[in-house]
Design a protein around this motif. Sequence first.
Motif, PDB file in Angstrom:
ATOM      1  N   LEU A  45      53.907   7.379  -3.328  1.00  0.00           N
ATOM      2  CA  LEU A  45      54.532   6.964  -4.586  1.00  0.00           C
ATOM      3  C   LEU A  45      54.919   8.179  -5.433  1.00  0.00           C
ATOM      4  O   LEU A  45      56.045   8.274  -5.936  1.00  0.00           O
ATOM      5  CB  LEU A  45      53.581   6.045  -5.354  1.00  0.00           C
ATOM      6  CG  LEU A  45      54.054   5.590  -6.745  1.00  0.00           C
ATOM      7  CD1 LEU A  45      55.327   4.767  -6.635  1.00  0.00           C
ATOM      8  CD2 LEU A  45      52.956   4.787  -7.437  1.00  0.00           C
ATOM      9  N   PHE A  46      53.997   9.131  -5.568  1.00  0.00           N
ATOM     10  CA  PHE A  46      54.272  10.287  -6.416  1.00  0.00           C
ATOM     11  C   PHE A  46      55.317  11.213  -5.793  1.00  0.00           C
ATOM     12  O   PHE A  46      56.145  11.789  -6.502  1.00  0.00           O
ATOM     13  CB  PHE A  46      52.979  11.058  -6.696  1.00  0.00           C
ATOM     14  CG  PHE A  46      52.144  10.443  -7.779  1.00  0.00           C
ATOM     15  CD1 PHE A  46      52.609  10.388  -9.088  1.00  0.00           C
ATOM     16  CD2 PHE A  46      50.885   9.905  -7.508  1.00  0.00           C
ATOM     17  CE1 PHE A  46      51.839   9.825 -10.095  1.00  0.00           C
ATOM     18  CE2 PHE A  46      50.119   9.339  -8.502  1.00  0.00           C
ATOM     19  CZ  PHE A  46      50.588   9.293  -9.800  1.00  0.00           C
ATOM     20  N   PHE A  47      55.275  11.366  -4.461  1.00  0.00           N
ATOM     21  CA  PHE A  47      56.301  12.186  -3.812  1.00  0.00           C
ATOM     22  C   PHE A  47      57.697  11.560  -3.990  1.00  0.00           C
ATOM     23  O   PHE A  47      58.684  12.269  -4.252  1.00  0.00           O
ATOM     24  CB  PHE A  47      55.990  12.353  -2.325  1.00  0.00           C
ATOM     25  CG  PHE A  47      55.013  13.455  -2.032  1.00  0.00           C
ATOM     26  CD1 PHE A  47      55.238  14.737  -2.515  1.00  0.00           C
ATOM     27  CD2 PHE A  47      53.877  13.222  -1.265  1.00  0.00           C
ATOM     28  CE1 PHE A  47      54.335  15.760  -2.246  1.00  0.00           C
ATOM     29  CE2 PHE A  47      52.971  14.242  -1.004  1.00  0.00           C
ATOM     30  CZ  PHE A  47      53.193  15.521  -1.498  1.00  0.00           C
ATOM     31  N   SER A  48      57.785  10.246  -3.865  1.00  0.00           N
ATOM     32  CA  SER A  48      59.068   9.556  -4.070  1.00  0.00           C
ATOM     33  C   SER A  48      59.543   9.724  -5.512  1.00  0.00           C
ATOM     34  O   SER A  48      60.730   9.963  -5.779  1.00  0.00           O
ATOM     35  CB  SER A  48      58.926   8.076  -3.722  1.00  0.00           C
ATOM     36  OG  SER A  48      58.488   7.916  -2.390  1.00  0.00           O
ATOM     37  N   PHE A  49      58.589   9.606  -6.455  1.00  0.00           N
ATOM     38  CA  PHE A  49      58.938   9.788  -7.860  1.00  0.00           C
ATOM     39  C   PHE A  49      59.407  11.219  -8.135  1.00  0.00           C
ATOM     40  O   PHE A  49      60.352  11.449  -8.910  1.00  0.00           O
ATOM     41  CB  PHE A  49      57.734   9.451  -8.743  1.00  0.00           C
ATOM     42  CG  PHE A  49      57.942   9.777 -10.194  1.00  0.00           C
ATOM     43  CD1 PHE A  49      58.750   8.976 -10.999  1.00  0.00           C
ATOM     44  CD2 PHE A  49      57.344  10.895 -10.765  1.00  0.00           C
ATOM     45  CE1 PHE A  49      58.943   9.287 -12.332  1.00  0.00           C
ATOM     46  CE2 PHE A  49      57.531  11.207 -12.090  1.00  0.00           C
ATOM     47  CZ  PHE A  49      58.338  10.396 -12.894  1.00  0.00           C
ATOM     48  N   ASN A  50      58.790  12.189  -7.492  1.00  0.00           N
ATOM     49  CA  ASN A  50      59.180  13.589  -7.679  1.00  0.00           C
ATOM     50  C   ASN A  50      60.606  13.833  -7.202  1.00  0.00           C
ATOM     51  O   ASN A  50      61.387  14.531  -7.853  1.00  0.00           O
ATOM     52  CB  ASN A  50      58.201  14.488  -6.928  1.00  0.00           C
ATOM     53  CG  ASN A  50      58.444  15.958  -7.198  1.00  0.00           C
ATOM     54  OD1 ASN A  50      58.898  16.336  -8.263  1.00  0.00           O
ATOM     55  ND2 ASN A  50      58.148  16.787  -6.213  1.00  0.00           N
ATOM     56  N   MET A  82      54.698  21.513 -12.735  1.00  0.00           N
ATOM     57  CA  MET A  82      53.284  21.148 -12.685  1.00  0.00           C
ATOM     58  C   MET A  82      53.054  19.923 -11.809  1.00  0.00           C
ATOM     59  O   MET A  82      52.032  19.818 -11.111  1.00  0.00           O
ATOM     60  CB  MET A  82      52.767  20.898 -14.099  1.00  0.00           C
ATOM     61  CG  MET A  82      52.728  22.141 -14.986  1.00  0.00           C
ATOM     62  SD  MET A  82      51.728  23.464 -14.273  1.00  0.00           S
ATOM     63  CE  MET A  82      50.135  22.660 -14.172  1.00  0.00           C
ATOM     64  N   LEU A  83      54.006  18.992 -11.809  1.00  0.00           N
ATOM     65  CA  LEU A  83      53.883  17.800 -10.967  1.00  0.00           C
ATOM     66  C   LEU A  83      53.895  18.194  -9.489  1.00  0.00           C
ATOM     67  O   LEU A  83      53.080  17.705  -8.693  1.00  0.00           O
ATOM     68  CB  LEU A  83      55.015  16.822 -11.278  1.00  0.00           C
ATOM     69  CG  LEU A  83      55.097  15.568 -10.397  1.00  0.00           C
ATOM     70  CD1 LEU A  83      53.827  14.742 -10.513  1.00  0.00           C
ATOM     71  CD2 LEU A  83      56.323  14.734 -10.767  1.00  0.00           C
ATOM     72  N   ARG A  84      54.821  19.105  -9.115  1.00  0.00           N
ATOM     73  CA  ARG A  84      54.871  19.527  -7.713  1.00  0.00           C
ATOM     74  C   ARG A  84      53.608  20.276  -7.312  1.00  0.00           C
ATOM     75  O   ARG A  84      53.084  20.085  -6.214  1.00  0.00           O
ATOM     76  CB  ARG A  84      56.109  20.407  -7.474  1.00  0.00           C
ATOM     77  CG  ARG A  84      57.413  19.656  -7.500  1.00  0.00           C
ATOM     78  CD  ARG A  84      58.542  20.518  -6.953  1.00  0.00           C
ATOM     79  NE  ARG A  84      58.718  21.739  -7.739  1.00  0.00           N
ATOM     80  CZ  ARG A  84      59.449  21.816  -8.845  1.00  0.00           C
ATOM     81  NH1 ARG A  84      60.060  20.722  -9.300  1.00  0.00           N
ATOM     82  NH2 ARG A  84      59.585  22.952  -9.487  1.00  0.00           N
ATOM     83  N   LEU A  85      53.098  21.128  -8.208  1.00  0.00           N
ATOM     84  CA  LEU A  85      51.879  21.865  -7.881  1.00  0.00           C
ATOM     85  C   LEU A  85      50.682  20.930  -7.762  1.00  0.00           C
ATOM     86  O   LEU A  85      49.819  21.111  -6.875  1.00  0.00           O
ATOM     87  CB  LEU A  85      51.619  22.931  -8.949  1.00  0.00           C
ATOM     88  CG  LEU A  85      52.651  24.071  -9.017  1.00  0.00           C
ATOM     89  CD1 LEU A  85      52.345  24.994 -10.178  1.00  0.00           C
ATOM     90  CD2 LEU A  85      52.707  24.828  -7.708  1.00  0.00           C
ATOM     91  N   VAL A 251      58.647  18.555   1.347  1.00  0.00           N
ATOM     92  CA  VAL A 251      58.639  17.501   0.317  1.00  0.00           C
ATOM     93  C   VAL A 251      58.619  18.119  -1.075  1.00  0.00           C
ATOM     94  O   VAL A 251      59.239  17.595  -2.004  1.00  0.00           O
ATOM     95  CB  VAL A 251      57.428  16.563   0.526  1.00  0.00           C
ATOM     96  CG1 VAL A 251      57.261  15.646  -0.669  1.00  0.00           C
ATOM     97  CG2 VAL A 251      57.606  15.746   1.787  1.00  0.00           C
ATOM     98  N   ALA A 252      57.918  19.231  -1.237  1.00  0.00           N
ATOM     99  CA  ALA A 252      57.865  19.899  -2.540  1.00  0.00           C
ATOM    100  C   ALA A 252      59.035  20.862  -2.738  1.00  0.00           C
ATOM    101  O   ALA A 252      59.532  21.021  -3.851  1.00  0.00           O
ATOM    102  CB  ALA A 252      56.544  20.649  -2.683  1.00  0.00           C
ATOM    103  N   GLN A 253      59.484  21.514  -1.652  1.00  0.00           N
ATOM    104  CA  GLN A 253      60.493  22.560  -1.793  1.00  0.00           C
ATOM    105  C   GLN A 253      61.878  21.999  -2.067  1.00  0.00           C
ATOM    106  O   GLN A 253      62.656  22.596  -2.822  1.00  0.00           O
ATOM    107  CB  GLN A 253      60.525  23.413  -0.523  1.00  0.00           C
ATOM    108  CG  GLN A 253      61.130  24.802  -0.723  1.00  0.00           C
ATOM    109  CD  GLN A 253      60.298  25.639  -1.672  1.00  0.00           C
ATOM    110  OE1 GLN A 253      59.096  25.529  -1.713  1.00  0.00           O
ATOM    111  NE2 GLN A 253      60.958  26.455  -2.465  1.00  0.00           N
TER     112      GLN A 253
END
Length: 712
Positions: A45-50, A82-85, A251-253
């Motif tokens: 959920l959080f990765f999709s939101f990011n 900060m969300l990605r970290l 996913v973060a990059q």
Amino acid sequence: MNSIRLPAWMSGIGGANTKSLAAPILIIMLLAMMILPLPAIVLDLFFSFNIALSIIVLLTALYTVKPLDFMAFPAVLLVSTMLRLSLNVASTRIVLSEGHTGGAAAGKVIEAFGHFLIGGNYTIGIIVFIILTIINFVVVTKGAGRIAEVGARFALDALPGKQMAIDADLNAGLIGEADARKRRSEVSQEAEFYGAMDGASKYVRGDAVAGIMVTVINVVGGLLIGILSHDMPVGEAAKVYTLLAIGDGLVAQIPSLVISVAAGIIVSRVASDTDVGTQMVGQLFAKPQVMYITGGIIGGMGLIPGMPNFMFLSLGAALGGTGYMLDKKRKEAEANGTADRPAGGGGTAAGGAPAAGGQAAPAENEEASWSDVQAVDTLGLEVGYRLIPLVDKAQSGELLKRIKGIRKKFAQEVGFLAPPVHIRDNLELKPSAYRITLKGVEVGAGEAFNGQFLAINPGMASGNLPGLATTDPAFGLPATWIDASLRDQAQGMGYTVVDAGTVVATHLNHLITTHASELLGRTEVQALLDHLGKEAPKLIEDLVPKMLSLSALQKVLQNLLSEGVHIRDMRSIIEALAEHTAHTQDPGELTALVRIALGRAIVQQLFPGNGELSVMTLDNRLERLLMQALATGGADGAGIEPGLADTIAQQAAQASQQQEALGVTPVLLVPGPLRPLLSRFLRRALPQLKVLSHAEIPESKTIRVTALVGNT
């Protein structure tokens, strides 16, 4: 049913206050993700939101017209980083603890990025991850950070100059007090925005470095945990944990790269009235010659054997067709513009009536008639052909709006509506020249270079600027015409920087104020009486024309305006005239009596505030000599000796300079009979000097004599 009324402090929880709780809740969630373990479905959920958040930020940046329209971007940048970290910490925990169970241990999003985007091959994943990291860290983030740093430096250096430019526009009447406050706020916010972006860009660079380190730690830590704790073969452990680490890193990059691009767009865009997409398309695909040449090159490449001929030929044909459509559209626009505009000397009027347009060549056999006799414009502005865009309605000429603002400010401050300014182009002038006419006679002229800026030295600017040295046409201050690229530098050096339209508008405003008495004709006086008659009809009927003629009233008002006295208080002027016209009809005597009635307003205009009045006076001996000369030579002062007149002029000039050095308006206080004589005598040589009589000073004012004229 009885209703339950909540206390005020509880009712405030809903509505607008809900938005204020979003930031604290988000920070608590970020901290919680770093500390508490999260299940895989919550990570998805959080990765999709990011990812969705990064796309929202990018699109918002693309459709932003001005950087200040997205003032929250530095804070959004920090929060998204900060969300990605936090997600990296949470995903690292679950990858290292549950990675041995398979690729789905850290959620479906990481598994999808690990398998579908890189084909399940961790070698490809490592290469793709390194490429994305290099693009983000070396290219996008570094460039955006540098632009933000330079933008912050120039914004801070230009802050004093921009503030002075706003004050200059306010004093010239081009903007109101509300607009000035708004522009000052925007200038301050712009400096703060670029400063915040300079700092926020460091978070993005740190995020890229952290992404690399987290991925390396996940790979090494996963191998150790898989081999030592779960007895996995080295090959299997390397494949599983590398795919999970690379999937987690991608996913973060990818959102980080999107956010970095948005930051670069925000800080690199140039101020314009359109968003980035419209600006890019409108400028890239605006010239048909570019489309023709590019289409020819691409089409030529399509004829080379071995090339993808169909693709290149199709693209070349499409580019050529685009150029043809652009060329056709441009020719149609030029044809319409030529048909709508008279061939030579056409014009418009700012603020009301139309100006006389260009005249066609008269027919050879056509007889002259009264239609050939054209009235002279009261106020006229003639411009060279390069200044036509400033006064062309079709091109949204800014000078037209400014002239309307000048007439409105003049009416509010002086007390009557100035005639419309008739604007026309004049091919006999230099391309960038203009001239201002009053009743057909030139009263001012100058040059204004459209697209450049005039840097005016108010007396405290530091350094010189490259460009065309000149003087400010309105006030004669030293100035330089500079390119637009030097605008921020000039403002940072203390120059007042204005565009070409502002130069012409300020010059026009100065001349209108200076020649206010000549602009007040009988038509304006009658319109002024009609306007006042709506509120006090009986007052007007009793004075004009029963007791005083319209021409005599016009002369009194012109006398007041010629000495810089505003006529806004027409009620007091009419009442004073009604009181004294029974005793005298002389406009000069009536002017003196009206000035006494307006004494408080005159003093307030010269000395704002309630402080003491710093004035100059005449020496007693000189005062007696002038009174004798007035008695022998009449009101025109013909009995003043030339040597005495020169002495008075010289000493008055010296005393005026002393007054100006003290920061006060130079005012000479004299007896009532001498005031008209000295005012006319000194007005030409010392226009800044104001002459008042003792009777015009209110009794509540305290007078302080700072200089004596004729004390030698």
